[in-house]
Design an enzyme around this catalytic site. Structure first.
Site, PDB file in Angstrom:
ATOM      1  N   GLU A   1       0.794  -1.237   0.000  1.00 58.21           N
ATOM      2  CA  GLU A   1       0.000   0.000   0.000  1.00 58.21           C
ATOM      3  C   GLU A   1       0.824   1.284   0.000  1.00 58.21           C
ATOM      4  OE1 GLU A   1      -2.688  -0.426   3.310  1.00 58.21           O
ATOM      5  OE2 GLU A   1      -3.746  -2.104   2.389  1.00 58.21           O
TER       6      GLU A   1
ATOM      7  N   ASN B   1       2.031  -5.094  -3.263  1.00 53.42           N
ATOM      8  CA  ASN B   1       0.631  -5.418  -2.975  1.00 53.42           C
ATOM      9  C   ASN B   1      -0.171  -4.144  -2.667  1.00 53.42           C
ATOM     10  OD1 ASN B   1      -1.312  -7.578  -2.351  1.00 53.42           O
ATOM     11  ND2 ASN B   1      -1.171  -6.904  -0.217  1.00 53.42           N
TER      12      ASN B   1
ATOM     13  N   HIS C   1     -10.266  -6.683  -2.442  1.00 59.09           N
ATOM     14  CA  HIS C   1     -11.397  -6.373  -1.549  1.00 59.09           C
ATOM     15  C   HIS C   1     -12.462  -5.758  -2.462  1.00 59.09           C
ATOM     16  CE1 HIS C   1      -9.061  -7.343   1.935  1.00 59.09           C
ATOM     17  NE2 HIS C   1      -8.118  -6.491   1.582  1.00 59.09           N
TER      18      HIS C   1
ATOM     19  N   GLU D   1      -6.102 -10.838  -1.334  1.00 53.43           N
ATOM     20  CA  GLU D   1      -6.954 -10.630  -0.152  1.00 53.43           C
ATOM     21  C   GLU D   1      -8.429 -10.620  -0.563  1.00 53.43           C
ATOM     22  OE1 GLU D   1      -5.624  -7.261   2.204  1.00 53.43           O
ATOM     23  OE2 GLU D   1      -3.529  -7.679   1.762  1.00 53.43           O
TER      24      GLU D   1
ATOM     25  N   ASP E   1     -12.176 -10.755  -0.890  1.00 56.03           N
ATOM     26  CA  ASP E   1     -13.431 -10.881  -0.141  1.00 56.03           C
ATOM     27  C   ASP E   1     -14.488 -10.020  -0.815  1.00 56.03           C
ATOM     28  OD1 ASP E   1     -12.506  -8.401   0.858  1.00 56.03           O
ATOM     29  OD2 ASP E   1     -12.148  -9.171   2.866  1.00 56.03           O
TER      30      ASP E   1
HETATM   31  C1  XIL Z   1      -6.282  -6.379   8.242  1.00 61.92           C
HETATM   32  C2  XIL Z   1      -6.627  -7.551   9.143  1.00 61.92           C
HETATM   33  O1  XIL Z   1      -7.508  -8.394   8.451  1.00 61.92           O
HETATM   34  C3  XIL Z   1      -7.242  -7.076  10.428  1.00 61.92           C
HETATM   35  O2  XIL Z   1      -7.431  -8.163  11.334  1.00 61.92           O
HETATM   36  C4  XIL Z   1      -6.365  -6.021  11.087  1.00 61.92           C
HETATM   37  O3  XIL Z   1      -7.028  -5.499  12.218  1.00 61.92           O
HETATM   38  C5  XIL Z   1      -6.080  -4.901  10.126  1.00 61.92           C
HETATM   39  O4  XIL Z   1      -5.486  -5.438   8.932  1.00 61.92           O
HETATM   40  N1  XIL Z   1      -5.008  -4.705   3.608  1.00 61.92           N
HETATM   41  C6  XIL Z   1      -3.992  -5.488   4.080  1.00 61.92           C
HETATM   42  C7  XIL Z   1      -4.207  -6.368   5.242  1.00 61.92           C
HETATM   43  O5  XIL Z   1      -2.919  -5.547   3.433  1.00 61.92           O
HETATM   44  O6  XIL Z   1      -3.048  -6.519   6.004  1.00 61.92           O
HETATM   45  C8  XIL Z   1      -5.325  -5.866   6.122  1.00 61.92           C
HETATM   46  O7  XIL Z   1      -5.575  -6.831   7.115  1.00 61.92           O
HETATM   47  C9  XIL Z   1      -6.549  -5.597   5.289  1.00 61.92           C
HETATM   48  C10 XIL Z   1      -6.284  -4.542   4.250  1.00 61.92           C
END
Ligand code: XIL
Length: 385
Positions: free
Chosen positions: A187, A234, A269, A297, A299
């Protein structure tokens, strides 16, 4: 036992007595092409069929395409739990949801806490799961000492760089050969900005200390620490034109400068109304750079927007939405199997997601709260048949 159906009799042009006699042998007229037998609603038939379909484990479904992963906690890494069971059944890759982040591994300078991460890696080794490491360099979930001195002043480049190198080297050396890929930088790009002028996340303490060059350094340190590991950049919102172009320029610059980077992680996401074209355009763009792409990631919360009222119940409406969008997403991912080298969900099942809020569950996965396949799962399974 035998029901007289007058319409059926008329259609078959036979009289009452004939049917009594013939029914002894046939239980009615056989010309089913013309006649709808008595009761069933086609919708019920479909539902019945869906329930009868046996779920094929995700890792089997995708075996000719890409490894399929889940983000997990150390508590999940236990075969005696339903989570451990689901992990070995459905997945062939895992990522630590939190315990490999800088603040988990090295909250205090020089004092490493390996327990949770070790447990995940050991579980993965015992059960033939790959491990994706997440993450080495991030502005968030990183301890203050990485950026600030005891007076709260930003560290010098030399000090911050030496500390980053030490962190990356120590972590990657410990898991050399066990963690096959790392999100080296997470990020680093700025989100939407009205004039499109801000490229990097400028409020990141990494950026404040170094400008963008910390990204280059992190990849160099990582490659030195484990030359075999796959190294990823990422980020999220990476399918929107205003961000994917910034990421593209970054990755191109790194490659042009011979900085060792293997791939791009699109966090995934995504939303019910995520555009298929945005995903395809993004995959085409990065394919053109010759880098691997992983969905890191994934979802898909059930709501159309953050304004939609929250629910603790998984409704039929949610189910229909998710079936459609998940099916679209996986159709696209299958089409890009030549460049996609991994797809990881940011969790296992709907019992727990980082997107859950009080009174508002996200239900973002293919497995339900009991880690059983949802209708969306079967919809995805259909794509592979
Ligand atoms: C999130 C986790 O899922 C949570 O449990 C934590 O509180 C915060 O981080 N992008 C990312 C991940 O790269 O590391 C994040 O994970 C979600 C967004």
């Amino acid at each position: 036992m035998f029901k007289v159906n007058v319409t059926l009799m008329k259609k078959c042009r036979i009289n009452f007595w004939t049917i009594i006699i013939f029914s002894v042998y046939t239980f009615g007229c056989n010309s089913t092409e013309e006649i709808d037998p008595i009761i069933e609603d086609p919708k019920d038939q479909n539902d019945d069929k869906e329930e009868e379909v046996v779920a094929i484990p995700l890792k089997e479904l995708f075996k000719d395409y890409f490894p399929i992963g889940a983000a997990i906690t150390p508590q999940h890494a236990d075969l005696a739990t339903i989570h451990g069971e689901a992990l070995v059944k459905h997945f062939n890759s895992v990522t630590a949801e939190n315990v490999m982040k800088p603040e988990s591994l090295q909250r205090n300078k020089g004092v490493y806490t390996w327990e949770g991460a070790d447990r995940i890696v050991q579980f993965a080794k015992n059960n033939n799961l790959q491990v994706r490491g997440h993450t080495l360099t991030w502005h968030s979930q990183s301890p203050d000492w990485m950026f600030y001195d005891e007076n709260g002043e930003l560290l010098s480049r030399e000090v911050a760089s030496a500390q980053l190198e030490e962190h990356i080297t120590t972590v990657m050396s410990r898991y050399k050969g066990d963690v096959y890929a790392w999100d080296v930088v997470n990020e680093a790009m700025s989100d939407w900005d009205p004039n499109g002028e801000i490229i990097y996340r400028e409020d990141s303490p990494w950026y404040k200390i170094f400008g963008p060059s910390y990204i280059d350094s992190a990849f160099v340190f990582a490659h030195r620490a484990d030359p075999e590991a796959k190294l990823f950049y990422n980020d999220y919102n990476s399918i929107f034109s205003w961000k994917r172009n910034k990421i593209y320029d970054l990755v191109k610059r790194l490659k042009d400068n011979n900085i060792p980077i293997d791939g791009v992680g699109l966090q995934g996401h995504w939303m019910i109304e995520t555009s298929e074209q945005d995903i395809r355009t993004t995959l085409d763009l990065f394919r053109g750079l010759g880098v691997e792409i992983q969905i890191t990631e994934l979802d898909l919360p059930v709501y159309l927007s953050s304004n939609e009222e929250g629910s603790m119940v998984y409704t039929e409406t949610f189910s229909q939405r998710q079936k459609q969008t998940y099916s679209m997403i996986f159709q696209v991912l299958l089409d890009y199997k030549d460049v996609i080298t991994g797809v990881t969900f940011w969790g296992i099942g709907d019992d727990a997601s980082w997107l859950d809020q009080p009174g508002r569950k996200a239900f973002p996965f293919l497995l339900d709260e009991n880690l059983q396949p949802k209708p969306a799962y079967f919809e995805v399974q259909k794509l592979l048949n």
